[in-house]
Design a protein around this motif. Structure first.
Motif, PDB file in Angstrom:
ATOM      1  N   ARG A 209     -83.081-123.659 -24.274  1.00 55.60           N
ATOM      2  CA  ARG A 209     -84.518-123.420 -24.455  1.00 55.60           C
ATOM      3  C   ARG A 209     -85.376-124.588 -23.962  1.00 55.60           C
ATOM      4  O   ARG A 209     -86.494-124.385 -23.463  1.00 55.60           O
ATOM      5  N   CYS A 458     -79.842-115.091 -20.721  1.00 66.27           N
ATOM      6  CA  CYS A 458     -80.771-115.392 -21.814  1.00 66.27           C
ATOM      7  C   CYS A 458     -81.118-116.870 -21.761  1.00 66.27           C
ATOM      8  O   CYS A 458     -80.559-117.636 -20.970  1.00 66.27           O
ATOM      9  N   ILE A 459     -82.004-117.268 -22.643  1.00 66.85           N
ATOM     10  CA  ILE A 459     -82.544-118.633 -22.655  1.00 66.85           C
ATOM     11  C   ILE A 459     -81.487-119.677 -22.994  1.00 66.85           C
ATOM     12  O   ILE A 459     -81.678-120.879 -22.746  1.00 66.85           O
ATOM     13  N   ASN A 460     -80.333-119.262 -23.541  1.00 65.53           N
ATOM     14  CA  ASN A 460     -79.304-120.237 -23.895  1.00 65.53           C
ATOM     15  C   ASN A 460     -78.655-120.890 -22.679  1.00 65.53           C
ATOM     16  O   ASN A 460     -77.965-121.895 -22.809  1.00 65.53           O
ATOM     17  N   HIS A 466     -80.819-123.570 -15.019  1.00 65.37           N
ATOM     18  CA  HIS A 466     -81.768-124.677 -14.893  1.00 65.37           C
ATOM     19  C   HIS A 466     -81.374-125.647 -13.772  1.00 65.37           C
ATOM     20  O   HIS A 466     -82.244-126.319 -13.217  1.00 65.37           O
ATOM     21  N   LEU A 473     -83.165-116.515 -14.594  1.00 70.93           N
ATOM     22  CA  LEU A 473     -83.095-116.345 -16.040  1.00 70.93           C
ATOM     23  C   LEU A 473     -83.552-114.939 -16.400  1.00 70.93           C
ATOM     24  O   LEU A 473     -84.704-114.568 -16.143  1.00 70.93           O
ATOM     25  N   LEU A 475     -84.839-112.171 -18.786  1.00 75.01           N
ATOM     26  CA  LEU A 475     -85.634-112.061 -20.002  1.00 75.01           C
ATOM     27  C   LEU A 475     -85.946-110.595 -20.264  1.00 75.01           C
ATOM     28  O   LEU A 475     -85.854-109.750 -19.376  1.00 75.01           O
TER      29      LEU A 475
END
Length: 556
Positions: A209, A458-460, A466, A473, A475
């Motif tokens: 995150r 997902c954001i994990n 990244h 990513l 979403l």
């Protein structure tokens, strides 16, 4: 490679017996799922969307042929015939029945494998450079130090219930192939001006995150102080890390909120109490662990140089494969071979049981019975004679393991996404497959050159998006999936976090968007040798944003 001692064997056997009893009590209803959850997580068992998932540790990514054959046996006997290699150099099985997991763990223990500390708020599997011990540019083999950290951290009474999971990576080269700057602790081996061995220590990296690059907390830590200094870092984190908010519980947040200088001061004060004490590593102990990782008997094979040149001239397919898959070895007659687990249109990181068995045979025949798992979801044979490269290639072709795309646009990292994971918000696998098919042409891949696409559902950030040159990513908003694009990330020694370029794209539009990015890069690069990341850092994000969102340019 490391072999279990009596303590390891007893420890793993006792843990299996304990967990088998816990599973039996869960199946009988004696304990609830809520009570069972922390017990299963301590043994690498997750509950995903459709079934339990078992994550098996592969310490510092090193496997022997007999261990890969056992993984094939597990896939064939207890799962659906395949396994998935992860970005933590582990392997996971997505369909085991809970009642079978104790039997799986006993089978794994017979070849010195386990699933302990592959989950939970503890020190996870310690990772390392996949070319460790073989790389031509290596200062020292980092695996003995990773093994020392593994032994020290296994069910450590002080660090088994940290504020959040904790990840350590070690590299022995100046060129970082272990992504140490996106780990809670990153260690880079180096020598000081007197030739003494030690480590540069980074702290506070991570993705998820709130992605952050690690900060250098110590420029040179003598090797004998490795455990005492790492202990000092973990004690400060364990005492001060947040437990009230799991999204702010990683050490990266502590570093950010405390400030590096203040945190360094606290670590140094803690270390002063530990330095030169019982955690100091004696030379004999370092040497004893190092002996497990001695190079195999690499006898001279000078004929390989001539044969390699002949094979490359005579076989275009082999030449393409060798150009991408073969890396320099410390012995001039040998090479390290990366084997892509990214067939065009396939699922990144997946390997079926028949492939595992066959590859184990090839590791025995051509690779001194040793193989590695990379954090980019590929496999490596670290020690292959150049004279054996062509027959190895011929053997890989019918197995579907000779894709000549290592480091290219179709060598995509992807998490399992919403097809498996209960935390996911998007289906990353179909996007990876569509991109692979869009860029399938080998000539086009070579024209594009080095390019790392990384996808998370997902954001994990299990797909490390990244730090992808192009990161995706997935979403979900109001039941609709969209993929956010980041550009300019990197996980090597020039590490950087990618920049979000704009609004997300529907899954079916992602291949077009990535093609636009690639075409923009090709139009901007300064010669064929300028890689995507170099062009991006030179020109910045604006040309890519303008190409992706022409409506914004018109409005301006």
């Amino acid at each position: 490679m490391y072999r279990y001692d009596e303590f390891d064997r007893a420890f793993v056997a006792e843990r299996i017996d304990q967990f088998a009893d816990q599973v039996e009590r869960r199946l009988s209803g004696e304990i609830t799922e809520d009570a069972f959850k922390p017990l299963r997580l301590m043994n690498g068992v997750y509950l995903q969307l459709h079934a339990y998932m078992l994550r098996i540790a592969v310490p510092y990514g090193t496997l022997a042929s007999r261990q890969l054959r056992m993984l094939a046996h597990v896939a064939r006997t207890y799962d659906r015939g395949y396994g998935h290699f992860t970005t933590r150099q582990n392997i996971q099985f997505n369909w085991p029945r809970l009642e079978d997991i104790p039997a799986i763990l006993r089978d794994l223990a017979s070849v010195e494998m386990h699933a302990i500390q592959t989950s939970g708020n503890c020190i996870r599997n310690v990772t390392a450079d996949h070319f460790a011990g073989a790389a031509a540019d290596e200062v020292v083999d980092p695996r003995p130090y990773a093994e020392i950290l593994r032994q020290w951290s296994s069910v450590h009474p002080e660090f088994s219930f940290l504020p959040r999971k904790f990840k350590i990576a070690v590299t022995g080269s100046q060129h970082d192939r272990a992504a140490i700057q996106v780990h809670d602790i990153g260690l880079q081996a180096k020598r000081d001006e007197n030739g003494n061995l030690g480590f540069t220590v980074y702290v506070g990296g991570g993705q998820g995150r709130t992605p952050m690059l690690a900060k250098k907390i110590k420029d040179f830590l003598p090797e004998e102080h490795l455990l005492s200094y790492v202990t000092a870092i973990l004690r400060v984190y364990n005492m001060q890390g947040r437990r009230d908010n799991k999204f702010k519980a990683r050490i990266k947040i502590l570093v950010h909120e405390t400030g590096l200088e203040e945190l360094r001061s606290q670590v140094e004060r803690e270390w002063a109490e530990l330095k030169d004490g019982e955690l100091t590593l004696p030379d004999r102990d370092i040497a004893a662990i190092g002996d497990y990782f001695a190079l195999p008997d690499l006898f001279a094979r000078p004929e390989g140089w001539r044969q390699l040149a002949e094979w490359q001239r005579g076989d275009e397919g082999f030449a393409r494969w060798a150009a991408r898959s073969v890396s320099a070895h410390r012995h001039p007659d040998y090479a390290s071979v990366t084997v892509s687990l990214k067939p065009i249109g396939g699922i990144p990181g997946d390997m079926d049981a028949d492939q595992m068995d066959a590859f184990a045979d090839l590791a025995e025949e051509y690779g001194f019975d040793e193989l590695r798992v990379t954090h980019e979801q590929n496999l490596v044979l670290p020690h292959v004679a150049k004279a054996d490269l062509e027959p190895l290639y011929r053997a890989l072709v019918p197995l579907g393991l000779a894709e000549a795309n290592v480091g290219l646009v179709t060598d995509i990292i992807s998490c399992p996404g919403l097809d498996y994971c209960g935390l996911a918000t998007a289906r990353s696998i179909p996007v990876a497959q569509a991109l692979s098919q869009r860029f399938a042409d080998p000539e086009r891949q070579r024209t594009i050159g080095d390019l790392k696409i990384k996808i998370s559902g997902c954001i994990n950030a299990c797909g490390h998006h990244h730090v992808g040159h192009i990161g995706l990513l997935g979403l979900e908003k109001k039941g609709v999936e969209a993929y956010q694009i980041t550009l300019g990330g990197s996980a090597d020694e020039t590490a950087s976090i990618g920049e979000i370029v704009g609004k997300g794209f529907a899954p079916e539009k992602v291949p077009d968007a990535v093609e636009t990015i690639v075409d923009t890069y090709l139009s901007l690069r300064d010669g064929a040798d300028e890689a995507f990341i170099e062009t991006y850092r030179r020109v910045g994000a604006e040309p890519f944003k303008a190409a992706l969102y022409p409506e914004n340019a018109k409005a301006a």
